[in-house]
Design an enzyme around this catalytic site. Structure first.
Site, PDB file in Angstrom:
ATOM      1  N   GLY A   1      27.818  17.020  14.146  1.00 11.85           N
ATOM      2  CA  GLY A   1      27.200  15.942  14.852  1.00 11.85           C
ATOM      3  C   GLY A   1      25.847  15.405  13.989  1.00 11.85           C
TER       4      GLY A   1
ATOM      5  N   GLN B   1      17.528  11.971  13.249  1.00  9.14           N
ATOM      6  CA  GLN B   1      17.755  13.130  12.159  1.00  9.14           C
ATOM      7  C   GLN B   1      17.752  12.566  10.966  1.00  9.14           C
ATOM      8  OE1 GLN B   1      21.061  15.291  14.906  1.00  9.14           O
ATOM      9  NE2 GLN B   1      19.766  17.028  13.573  1.00  9.14           N
TER      10      GLN B   1
ATOM     11  N   CYS C   1      21.266  23.476  15.089  1.00 13.12           N
ATOM     12  CA  CYS C   1      20.769  22.192  14.865  1.00 13.12           C
ATOM     13  C   CYS C   1      20.412  22.197  13.406  1.00 13.12           C
ATOM     14  CB  CYS C   1      19.513  21.936  15.681  1.00 13.12           C
ATOM     15  SG  CYS C   1      19.099  20.304  15.862  1.00 13.12           S
ATOM     16  N   LEU C   2      20.932  20.776  12.686  1.00 14.85           N
ATOM     17  CA  LEU C   2      20.668  20.516  11.529  1.00 14.85           C
ATOM     18  C   LEU C   2      19.270  20.448  11.241  1.00 14.85           C
ATOM     19  CD1 LEU C   2      23.598  18.213  10.371  1.00 14.85           C
ATOM     20  CD2 LEU C   2      23.537  20.643  10.474  1.00 14.85           C
TER      21      LEU C   2
ATOM     22  N   HIS D   1      24.552  17.528  22.993  1.00 17.00           N
ATOM     23  CA  HIS D   1      23.579  17.890  21.807  1.00 17.00           C
ATOM     24  C   HIS D   1      23.001  16.888  21.467  1.00 17.00           C
ATOM     25  CE1 HIS D   1      21.847  20.624  18.697  1.00 17.00           C
ATOM     26  NE2 HIS D   1      21.971  19.575  17.991  1.00 17.00           N
ATOM     27  N   GLU D   2      23.952  15.866  20.759  1.00 18.87           N
ATOM     28  CA  GLU D   2      23.368  14.590  20.146  1.00 18.87           C
ATOM     29  C   GLU D   2      22.965  13.590  21.119  1.00 18.87           C
ATOM     30  OE1 GLU D   2      23.472  14.932  16.984  1.00 18.87           O
ATOM     31  OE2 GLU D   2      24.845  16.733  16.811  1.00 18.87           O
TER      32      GLU D   2
ATOM     33  N   HIS E   1      19.355  14.593  21.683  1.00 17.58           N
ATOM     34  CA  HIS E   1      18.469  14.064  20.517  1.00 17.58           C
ATOM     35  C   HIS E   1      18.082  12.756  20.618  1.00 17.58           C
ATOM     36  CE1 HIS E   1      18.330  17.062  17.302  1.00 17.58           C
ATOM     37  NE2 HIS E   1      19.751  17.264  17.077  1.00 17.58           N
TER      38      HIS E   1
END
Length: 224
Positions: free
Chosen positions: A82, A87, A133-134, A175-176, A179
């Site tokens: 995701g 991001q 997380c990226l 999670h997304e 963000h």
């Protein structure tokens, strides 16, 4: 969000869900990822990650289609499941996903202006699992989240979407959406665990960046 291996518990219909709808066939690599170009992934501490994103008001544009393609390509290179628009340094309520659930069903798509349903205590169970997380390159730590999520929004053409997920896909949707509200998974950790995640990130980030660069070079050479 960082990718995890799919689990298998059995499901009657294992067709890929694209924007929530089952399809009879789908390629191993999402077409958007094949078309897109890789962008830089923002890292914890950058201001755009720590404030709510603006709502999308224009749909069906070439710019939006290109952004979605680029986000899929970036997610692929970073080996995520995701990715939110902030991001890739874009202030917009949009995320993309390519995620497996616990039934080994693959979910692929995007959603703009997502809002999570409040399922209430009776409609949810907390499930603790490792989460990464990226934008926090490297570490994964245990975090409890509801094991089911329903998110409502629109697609890139402004058409209504309702996406439902369970297990790890539910975690991805939450999670997304976090963000886009200006929150990282770190914000949901206890202070001690948050410090540990940041310590591990400093140790691992250069290695993560090197792997992403190598993967981008490899995938770019295949395109050529």
């Amino acid at each position: 969000m960082s990718r995890q291996p799919a689990q298998h518990t059995g499901a009657a219909d294992r067709r890929v869900r694209v924007l929530g709808t089952p399809v009879d066939s789908y390629p191993p690599v999402a077409p958007e990822a094949e078309r897109g170009s890789v962008r830089r992934v923002t890292v914890v501490g950058e201001e755009i990650l720590h404030r709510p994103c603006r709502a999308a008001v224009e749909f069906g544009t070439e710019e939006l289609a290109t952004l979605i393609d680029d986000m899929f390509a970036t997610m692929r290179v970073a080996e995520g499941c995701g990715l939110a628009a902030n991001q890739v340094d874009v202030d917009l309520r949009l995320f993309v996903y390519d995620c497996w659930d616990e039934h080994r069903v693959r979910h692929v798509g995007h959603i703009l202006n997502p809002v999570l349903d409040d399922l209430g205590p009776a409609g949810r169970n907390l499930l603790e699992d490792d989460e990464g997380c990226l934008s926090v390159p490297g570490p994964q730590l245990p975090l409890a989240r509801p094991d089911r999520a329903v998110v409502r929004g629109v697609d890139q053409h402004g058409r209504p979407l309702v996406i439902e997920g369970t297990g790890y896909f539910a975690r991805c949707l939450q999670h997304e959406t976090d963000h886009l509200d200006g929150h990282l998974y770190l914000d949901r950790l206890a202070k001690r665990d948050r410090k540990e995640a940041l310590r591990r990130m400093e140790e691992q980030r250069e290695g993560v960046f090197a792997r992403r660069h190598a993967r981008a070079q490899e995938l770019g050479s295949r395109k050529g």
